[in-house]
Design a protein around this motif. Structure first.
Motif, PDB file in Angstrom:
ATOM      1  N   VAL A 202       0.840  -1.203   0.000  1.00  0.00           N
ATOM      2  CA  VAL A 202       0.000   0.000   0.000  1.00  0.00           C
ATOM      3  C   VAL A 202       0.870   1.246   0.000  1.00  0.00           C
ATOM      4  O   VAL A 202       0.609   2.217  -0.705  1.00  0.00           O
ATOM      5  CB  VAL A 202      -0.927   0.007   1.226  1.00  0.00           C
ATOM      6  CG1 VAL A 202      -1.905   1.159   1.151  1.00  0.00           C
ATOM      7  CG2 VAL A 202      -1.672  -1.292   1.339  1.00  0.00           C
ATOM      8  N   GLN A 203       1.935   1.210   0.807  1.00  0.00           N
ATOM      9  CA  GLN A 203       2.834   2.356   0.891  1.00  0.00           C
ATOM     10  C   GLN A 203       3.508   2.630  -0.447  1.00  0.00           C
ATOM     11  O   GLN A 203       3.657   3.784  -0.862  1.00  0.00           O
ATOM     12  CB  GLN A 203       3.911   2.081   1.958  1.00  0.00           C
ATOM     13  CG  GLN A 203       3.351   1.730   3.309  1.00  0.00           C
ATOM     14  CD  GLN A 203       3.280   2.937   4.223  1.00  0.00           C
ATOM     15  OE1 GLN A 203       3.180   4.068   3.743  1.00  0.00           O
ATOM     16  NE2 GLN A 203       3.308   2.695   5.502  1.00  0.00           N
ATOM     17  N   VAL A 204       3.938   1.565  -1.131  1.00  0.00           N
ATOM     18  CA  VAL A 204       4.612   1.720  -2.417  1.00  0.00           C
ATOM     19  C   VAL A 204       3.699   2.431  -3.416  1.00  0.00           C
ATOM     20  O   VAL A 204       4.115   3.378  -4.102  1.00  0.00           O
ATOM     21  CB  VAL A 204       5.057   0.350  -2.966  1.00  0.00           C
ATOM     22  CG1 VAL A 204       5.548   0.486  -4.402  1.00  0.00           C
ATOM     23  CG2 VAL A 204       6.145  -0.254  -2.087  1.00  0.00           C
ATOM     24  N   VAL A 205       2.459   1.976  -3.499  1.00  0.00           N
ATOM     25  CA  VAL A 205       1.510   2.595  -4.425  1.00  0.00           C
ATOM     26  C   VAL A 205       1.274   4.051  -4.056  1.00  0.00           C
ATOM     27  O   VAL A 205       1.260   4.944  -4.912  1.00  0.00           O
ATOM     28  CB  VAL A 205       0.180   1.815  -4.437  1.00  0.00           C
ATOM     29  CG1 VAL A 205      -0.889   2.575  -5.214  1.00  0.00           C
ATOM     30  CG2 VAL A 205       0.385   0.437  -5.030  1.00  0.00           C
ATOM     31  N   PHE A 206       1.123   4.310  -2.771  1.00  0.00           N
ATOM     32  CA  PHE A 206       0.800   5.667  -2.332  1.00  0.00           C
ATOM     33  C   PHE A 206       1.945   6.631  -2.640  1.00  0.00           C
ATOM     34  O   PHE A 206       1.725   7.722  -3.191  1.00  0.00           O
ATOM     35  CB  PHE A 206       0.496   5.666  -0.840  1.00  0.00           C
ATOM     36  CG  PHE A 206      -0.031   6.979  -0.342  1.00  0.00           C
ATOM     37  CD1 PHE A 206      -1.380   7.241  -0.363  1.00  0.00           C
ATOM     38  CD2 PHE A 206       0.819   7.952   0.129  1.00  0.00           C
ATOM     39  CE1 PHE A 206      -1.881   8.456   0.099  1.00  0.00           C
ATOM     40  CE2 PHE A 206       0.346   9.169   0.578  1.00  0.00           C
ATOM     41  CZ  PHE A 206      -1.013   9.412   0.566  1.00  0.00           C
ATOM     42  N   TRP A 296      -6.493  -6.240   0.909  1.00  0.00           N
ATOM     43  CA  TRP A 296      -5.299  -6.750   0.233  1.00  0.00           C
ATOM     44  C   TRP A 296      -4.551  -7.850   0.972  1.00  0.00           C
ATOM     45  O   TRP A 296      -3.668  -8.485   0.389  1.00  0.00           O
ATOM     46  CB  TRP A 296      -4.327  -5.606  -0.073  1.00  0.00           C
ATOM     47  CG  TRP A 296      -4.160  -4.592   1.008  1.00  0.00           C
ATOM     48  CD1 TRP A 296      -4.760  -3.378   1.091  1.00  0.00           C
ATOM     49  CD2 TRP A 296      -3.322  -4.693   2.180  1.00  0.00           C
ATOM     50  NE1 TRP A 296      -4.367  -2.696   2.226  1.00  0.00           N
ATOM     51  CE2 TRP A 296      -3.486  -3.491   2.916  1.00  0.00           C
ATOM     52  CE3 TRP A 296      -2.463  -5.655   2.683  1.00  0.00           C
ATOM     53  CZ2 TRP A 296      -2.810  -3.240   4.103  1.00  0.00           C
ATOM     54  CZ3 TRP A 296      -1.794  -5.423   3.875  1.00  0.00           C
ATOM     55  CH2 TRP A 296      -1.973  -4.228   4.564  1.00  0.00           C
ATOM     56  N   LEU A 297      -4.852  -8.117   2.230  1.00  0.00           N
ATOM     57  CA  LEU A 297      -4.214  -9.260   2.887  1.00  0.00           C
ATOM     58  C   LEU A 297      -4.667 -10.554   2.212  1.00  0.00           C
ATOM     59  O   LEU A 297      -5.794 -10.646   1.718  1.00  0.00           O
ATOM     60  CB  LEU A 297      -4.577  -9.295   4.373  1.00  0.00           C
ATOM     61  CG  LEU A 297      -3.769  -8.388   5.300  1.00  0.00           C
ATOM     62  CD1 LEU A 297      -4.315  -8.479   6.716  1.00  0.00           C
ATOM     63  CD2 LEU A 297      -2.292  -8.727   5.285  1.00  0.00           C
ATOM     64  N   PRO A 298      -3.805 -11.580   2.186  1.00  0.00           N
ATOM     65  CA  PRO A 298      -4.201 -12.838   1.532  1.00  0.00           C
ATOM     66  C   PRO A 298      -5.530 -13.361   2.062  1.00  0.00           C
ATOM     67  O   PRO A 298      -5.764 -13.395   3.274  1.00  0.00           O
ATOM     68  CB  PRO A 298      -3.047 -13.785   1.890  1.00  0.00           C
ATOM     69  CG  PRO A 298      -1.873 -12.880   2.087  1.00  0.00           C
ATOM     70  CD  PRO A 298      -2.427 -11.627   2.696  1.00  0.00           C
ATOM     71  N   ILE A 691      -4.723   2.145  -3.464  1.00  0.00           N
ATOM     72  CA  ILE A 691      -4.980   3.572  -3.306  1.00  0.00           C
ATOM     73  C   ILE A 691      -6.331   3.804  -2.613  1.00  0.00           C
ATOM     74  O   ILE A 691      -6.484   4.735  -1.811  1.00  0.00           O
ATOM     75  CB  ILE A 691      -4.921   4.303  -4.670  1.00  0.00           C
ATOM     76  CG1 ILE A 691      -4.787   5.809  -4.458  1.00  0.00           C
ATOM     77  CG2 ILE A 691      -6.109   3.964  -5.538  1.00  0.00           C
ATOM     78  CD1 ILE A 691      -3.476   6.243  -3.893  1.00  0.00           C
ATOM     79  N   LEU A 692      -7.327   2.957  -2.875  1.00  0.00           N
ATOM     80  CA  LEU A 692      -8.615   3.080  -2.195  1.00  0.00           C
ATOM     81  C   LEU A 692      -8.478   2.731  -0.715  1.00  0.00           C
ATOM     82  O   LEU A 692      -9.055   3.403   0.147  1.00  0.00           O
ATOM     83  CB  LEU A 692      -9.651   2.168  -2.859  1.00  0.00           C
ATOM     84  CG  LEU A 692     -11.061   2.176  -2.242  1.00  0.00           C
ATOM     85  CD1 LEU A 692     -11.662   3.583  -2.276  1.00  0.00           C
ATOM     86  CD2 LEU A 692     -11.963   1.190  -2.978  1.00  0.00           C
ATOM     87  N   SER A 693      -7.721   1.695  -0.411  1.00  0.00           N
ATOM     88  CA  SER A 693      -7.455   1.333   0.982  1.00  0.00           C
ATOM     89  C   SER A 693      -6.807   2.498   1.718  1.00  0.00           C
ATOM     90  O   SER A 693      -7.215   2.849   2.838  1.00  0.00           O
ATOM     91  CB  SER A 693      -6.551   0.100   1.032  1.00  0.00           C
ATOM     92  OG  SER A 693      -6.060  -0.126   2.330  1.00  0.00           O
TER      93      SER A 693
END
Length: 764
Positions: A202-206, A296-298, A691-693
């Motif tokens: 999530v951080q990478v996308v953000f 996004w967690l498995p 990005i929605l998360s």
């Protein structure tokens, strides 16, 4: 073009585009087609880098200090609140981007010098690497240090307050001891591609979205929006909505709709109340009770976790409550860490302690024994199942991967593409980690001796050894699945046998043993984020340590302020009728200290006593993974490794304080995102999910921050604003907290009775 062809096209484009056109690290032709073996990582993590970007800058020091202070205060505030909230790192990312960009425009180009150290006030445009380091430092600071549990418990329940210097040294050493371990374990728990550490994606996308890197410039969202416009729209919607469950209508967080059929019936209350009971089919409309990680967690990990919750609290608890198993109704609440006598009255261990806070064994043996509630005892059983299950599951299903990592560490040429890109940066020497560990261990022993924490020097050594021994299996499971057990229960069990009758020693041993492992994994997760974002490892080390210092100091200041103002509410068995403040966390910590420390496992878990069964949890946890592994050899096409007993047992013991909210909503979100969208609409999932998360989590966190500062007296007591009393917030604000403060109901979820029950209580 088919969906599969579109996905392949996007991946090829993703690998070939440049990252900052003129200053990009050029990849060889062979590397252009190489990517991570993990699908989710391939979809969102760029395989390009610009090693010329500065990381530790003047802007980093200023902004990380500013936001670290805010984050540590807010998180400590939520530690004592009923509503589970947190200080979102996405708020920091947004605000620090605005301020960092502004500083880059207005600061002069001169140098700032401290001794022999010098740095530029303005090294150029605010870049993605210094931005990421600010986020890492602030996320480290924005946690409630585990040592706060020790300080809160001794202050609230023993009226014993350690001075400020000793408290801060205790906090910092418990937070930092595990950092020294990370230097050795990074080769096993960071470098392998299988060690994803899912929250990092999530951080990478953000970060890439907010800096509009080349890969993200070409991606358009719904209606042609940019990534950040999409983010702000949904962040703003979440911010507005969250005022309802977090402030105007807290009932929407604890929506026990079935309980309303017969709200004053004890059976209905014990089974369906989300605030005090099992919370069966309870709803929550508060996003903080659901969380963006469900997107996004498995899926297999989430199903194991929520399956455990349903089994433990929607099936086992109702059966025990209706059948009155082990006289569970005698103890007032189905889920409470409070200890009782056999007649249902509250047990106070303070009545049996010597002046040095050790147990007066003769006095205790002369009276009736202390008893746990049945669900609290089962919680320890589940913890032992989870710990043993984690170790054996990792050995059975991940042993080969760990051995492969070991071979890689001693010279194998096989390496993940992201590790290859990190070769241009100097590593943190092993000696740095070793010296750091020795210094923190020495300070830990000093604080235990000087401030009479009852823990001997050799006990401190044992706590460290325990952390070393169990971090690899727990860290591996956490990195791969997103879930993993802690060492809190096993550490207090070991200390209970080593140092019986010493509750403060037990809390201290537990804190050091548990936090050595936990903080080690925190640093390992950040090191993985550093690999995804191509952050220099030495800059990462500095950022983590800096955040720990800032967070520890302001955790302590906030704790003192809240305890001084809310002591009566925090120590009350009934809690806060307004449903705002709770002492549940320090009560749970102190309850365990009484069981394992003051009274000792020899008494509480003796084979001829009521709770001897808890040790069978080790056997159950060890056998089930072996059985599943054997089935995987017989039927290899079935993914038996997805049936993870450690995660299931963790879910069964996840809510000792009784706030079972968000289960229904979390399961629905998990199925939509991780089953339907991920399986049938993968392009949509890869583009929108992270990005929605981040947007929803940030909006909810913004609301909590706004309420804290402007409505709950976070800045000044003059800014306290009470929400209106109406059917979804049925509270008569009574400063004396009398029985009618919630209209005669036991909790804000309109379940239970503050007076006589209509039926269901055999002891009224």
């Amino acid at each position: 073009m088919t969906e599969k062809q579109e996905l392949e096209y996007e991946k090829d484009t993703f690998a070939q585009e440049k990252f900052y056109a003129d200053e990009t690290l050029e990849l060889s032709e062979e590397d252009e087609v190489e990517n991570s073996k993990i699908e989710a990582v391939r979809l969102v993590v760029p395989i390009t880098d610009d090693p010329t970007l500065p990381a530790i800058t003047f802007r980093f020091w200023v902004l990380s200090l500013f936001f670290g202070i805010i984050g540590s205060v807010i998180t400590q505030f939520y530690y004592y609140r009923v509503a589970v909230g947190y200080f979102s790192i996405y708020f920091v990312n947004l605000a620090s981007y605005v301020l960092g960009t502004g500083m880059a425009k207005i600061l002069p180009k001169g140098q700032v010098t401290i001794g022999t150290y010098s740095m530029s006030l303005n090294p150029g445009p605010f870049n993605i690497k210094e931005h990421c380091l600010i986020g890492i430092a602030v996320s480290t600071a924005s946690s409630s240090a585990y040592a706060i549990d020790i300080l809160s418990a001794t202050d609230l329940f023993l009226s014993h307050r350690i001075n400020a210097f000793g408290s801060i040294v205790l906090i910092i050493t418990t937070q930092c001891l595990g950092y020294g371990m990370a230097g050795t374990l990074r080769k096993y728990l960071v470098y392998p591609a299988e060690m994803v550490w899912w929250g990092n994606l999530v951080q990478v996308v953000f970060y890439n979205a907010i800096h509009n890197t080349d890969e993200f410039k070409t991606k358009k969202m719904i209606r042609g929006w940019s990534y950040m416009k999409y983010f702000w729209v949904f962040c703003g919607g979440a911010f507005i909505w969250e005022f309802l469950p977090q402030f105007l209508a807290p009932m929407f967080n604890f929506f026990s709709w079935i309980c309303w059929i017969k709200p004053l019936d004890m059976n209905m209350w014990g089974i369906f109340s989300t605030l005090s009971g099992g919370g069966v089919l309870g709803l929550s409309f508060d996003w903080t009770s659901i969380g963006g990680n469900t997107m996004w967690l498995p899926l297999a990990s989430q199903l194991c976790n929520y399956g455990g919750v349903i089994l433990g609290y929607w099936i086992i608890l109702p059966i025990m409550w209706v059948m009155n198993t082990w006289e569970i109704k005698r103890f007032q609440y189905p889920l409470t860490p409070t200890l009782f006598y056999g007649n249902g009255s509250v047990f106070h261990v303070q009545d049996y302690l010597n002046p040095d806070y050790s147990l007066d064994e003769e006095l205790y043996e002369s009276g009736p024994p202390a008893m746990m509630t049945p669900m609290y005892a089962l919680g320890f059983f589940y913890s032992f199942v989870s710990l043993a299950g984690c170790i054996i599951h990792v050995i059975c299903f991940n042993g080969k991967d760990i051995m492969k990592s070991w071979k890689m560490a001693v010279g194998s040429k096989e390496d993940d593409i992201h590790n290859k890109l990190m070769k241009v940066y100097p590593e943190v020497p092993q000696l740095w980690y070793a010296v750091f560990y020795i210094i923190m261990l020495g300070l830990s022993i000093m604080v235990c001796e000087v401030y009479d924490l009852q823990l001997t020097w050799w006990g401190m050594i044992v706590a460290g050894i325990l952390g070393w021994a169990l971090t690899i299996p727990i860290g591996a499971m956490t990195a791969i699945t997103g879930f993993g057990p802690g060492l809190n229960v096993i550490t207090e069990l070991v200390c209970g046998y080593m140092l019986p009758g010493k509750p403060i020693a037990n809390m201290t041993f537990k804190c050091y043993g548990y936090m050595a492992s936990y903080q080690c994994m925190t640093l390992l997760a950040d090191l993985k984020l550093g690999i995804y974002m191509k952050i220099p490892p030495r800059a990462m080390f500095i950022s983590q340590f800096w955040g720990t210092i800032v967070g520890g100091v302001f955790n302590y200041v906030t704790m003192i302020a809240i305890i001084n103002s809310q002591r009566e509410v925090l120590t009350s068995l009934q809690g806060d009728p307004a449903g705002l403040w709770t002492g549940a966390n320090p009560k749970i910590f102190w309850g365990s200290a009484q069981i394992y420390g003051a009274l000792g496992p020899q008494r509480m878990f003796s084979s001829d006593g009521n709770y001897g069964f808890v040790f069978y949890g080790f056997l159950v946890g060890a056998i089930i993974p072996i059985f599943l592994w054997a089935l995987s050899k017989k039927w290899p096409n079935v993914k038996w490794q997805n049936f993870n007993v450690a995660i299931i047992a963790g879910g069964m013991g996840a809510y000792p304080n009784g706030y079972i909210t968000g289960v229904v909503g979390s399961v629905i979100v998990a199925f939509i995102w991780q089953f339907w969208l991920f399986r049938y609409h993968k392009n949509w999932w890869s583009k929108y999910t992270f990005i929605l998360s981040a947007a929803l989590d940030t909006g909810a966190a913004f609301t909590g921050l706004f309420i804290f500062i402007f409505l709950s007296g976070g800045v000044s007591e003059k800014l306290v604003v009470n929400a209106p009393s109406w059917w979804a917030n049925y509270i008569a604000f009574d400063p004396n907290y009398n029985a009618l403060a919630n209209g005669g109901y036991l909790g804000i979820d309109r379940c239970g009775s503050t007076g006589l029950w209509e039926s269901g209580n055999p002891y009224q």
